[in-house]
Design a protein around this motif. Structure first.
Motif, PDB file in Angstrom:
ATOM      1  N   ALA A  68      -4.903   1.188  -4.330  1.00  0.00           N
ATOM      2  CA  ALA A  68      -3.771   1.812  -3.636  1.00  0.00           C
ATOM      3  C   ALA A  68      -3.163   2.911  -4.509  1.00  0.00           C
ATOM      4  O   ALA A  68      -2.843   4.006  -4.021  1.00  0.00           O
ATOM      5  N   THR A 111      -8.980   0.183   0.076  1.00  0.00           N
ATOM      6  CA  THR A 111      -7.663  -0.444  -0.077  1.00  0.00           C
ATOM      7  C   THR A 111      -7.336  -1.322   1.122  1.00  0.00           C
ATOM      8  O   THR A 111      -6.906  -2.466   0.970  1.00  0.00           O
ATOM      9  N   ILE A 142       0.846  -1.210   0.000  1.00  0.00           N
ATOM     10  CA  ILE A 142       0.000   0.000   0.000  1.00  0.00           C
ATOM     11  C   ILE A 142       0.877   1.254   0.000  1.00  0.00           C
ATOM     12  O   ILE A 142       0.709   2.155  -0.829  1.00  0.00           O
TER      13      ILE A 142
END
Lengths: 284, 98
Positions: free
Chosen positions: A197, A173, A133
């Motif tokens: 992301a 996300t 991420i």
């Protein structure tokens, strides 16, 4: 495998980690800055060369060389011809590449897990997803910063409820990371996960104005460092952990120092645009 | 890797990073950002390891991207920092002459 690689490789990584810290220390003073950079450069060369005999590396040497040579050539050439005034966006570009690399490493690890070749421990999977991420956000965010400073992206998008939308995208996300964590990675989930992301990084960066860009680039620099540190944990290379986390911590400090030097707080830089958008919407 | 040992490494590295930067003059902010940008180019090593382990086409493609981007980060970061520090050197020299 080359005999002695189990010792040579970690020993070289250790030496590289020492030289990186020593080099960074040198860079904090104008007198020793160049010397520090040379130390860090030697460390990088050593670490890259020794990785060719890393015990885990089993093939694809040709592809490795092609990627190394082509990327190095392009990056070297572009960094050389660019005007001195354009340096900040070049930092953003190369920093974004580092973030993207960290995200791609996570991608390979998760793909390997999907095909059942690697059995990641719970913590490792969590750290890998978290690094994915952060790396993705640093990648797309840095590229937007680059495009803005380069003049390719002149508009500063601000729309009502922007902060809420960003929060939702970021939330999805995290949710996707959790789904991957529980259900295991499938290619579809992975594409969705990385897509969201990357979108989060773009959405965070587009409302930020050009004057605040150096602070944002510094922040993404710290984030990439952190992502690299996490990858070091996943791949069990402590040198990556140390170099990454040292940069992550130093970058965070530096971001605060830079924001302070501009009489801005970090929250101000990150969220000031949002408040303004609301005012504009209210005024209009 | 043993989780707790990793946590200790994280903690010590974080303190190292903060201490190294603490009293840096404002003039060095940008070169230092550039220098640390170069240092996290070490991620190319991670890319090489995953590409070296990759088997399926998808893994190889993504691994190739990892090495490519990482190498760009390292080399580009080095050249940019070097050019910035070159400016410092020349300005120091003129100061010495004057």
């Amino acid at each position: 495998m080359i005999p002695g690689a189990e010792f040579i490789v970690p020993a070289a990584y250790f030496a590289a980690a020492v030289m990186f810290i020593y080099g960074l220390k040198g860079m904090s003073s104008p007198v020793t800055a160049r010397q520090g950079m040379i130390w860090a450069g030697i460390a990088m060369l050593l670490a890259v060369l020794v990785t060719f005999i890393h015990p885990k590396v089993e093939g694809n040497y040709g592809l490795m060389l092609i990627a190394l040579v082509s990327a190095s050539g392009l990056a070297w050439w572009w960094a050389r011809i660019v005007a001195m005034t354009d340096m900040p966006q070049m930092i953003a570009l190369y920093n974004g590449m580092g973030g993207g690399s960290a995200a791609a490493i996570a991608g390979v690890e998760l793909l390997k897990m999907h095909s059942g070749q690697s059995d990641m421990a719970t913590t490792t999977l969590l750290v890998a997803s978290f690094g994915a991420i952060i790396g993705s956000i640093a990648f797309s965010g840095s590229l937007v910063a680059f495009a803005k400073l380069q003049g390719w992206l002149r508009k500063t998008w601000r729309f009502p409820k922007q902060q809420l939308i960003n929060l939702v995208v970021f939330g999805i996300t995290i949710l996707l990371a959790l789904i991957i964590f529980v259900a295991g990675p499938s290619p579809f989930l992975l594409v969705l996960f990385f897509g969201f992301a990357l979108a989060a990084g773009i959405l965070i960066t587009i409302p930020i104005g050009g004057a605040d860009m150096p602070v944002i680039i510094s922040l993404y620099n710290a984030l990439t460092g952190l992502a690299v540190g996490f990858k070091g944990f996943v791949l069990e290379i402590p040198a990556l952990m140390i170099a990454g986390i040292v940069v992550g911590a130093a970058g965070t400090m530096l971001t605060q120092l830079m924001a302070k030097a501009m009489n801005r707080s970090l929250t101000n830089v990150l969220f000031a645009g949002f408040g303004k958008a609301d005012e504009d919407a209210g005024g209009g | 890797m043993e989780g707790w040992i990793a946590l200790y490494i994280f903690m010590l590295a974080a303190f190292t990073g903060i201490e190294v930067i603490r009293r840096v003059p404002a003039i060095l902010h940008t070169p230092l950002m550039s220098g640390s940008n170069f240092i996290h180019g070490i991620v190319v090593v991670g890319g090489m390891v995953v590409l070296g382990m990759a088997d399926t086409t998808a893994e190889i493609v993504v691994g190739f991207i990892a090495v490519f981007l990482g190498a760009g980060n390292a080399v580009g970061g080095y050249v940019v920092t070097d050019r910035m520090l070159e400016m410092f050197k020349s300005s120091d020299k003129t100061k010495d002459k004057g």
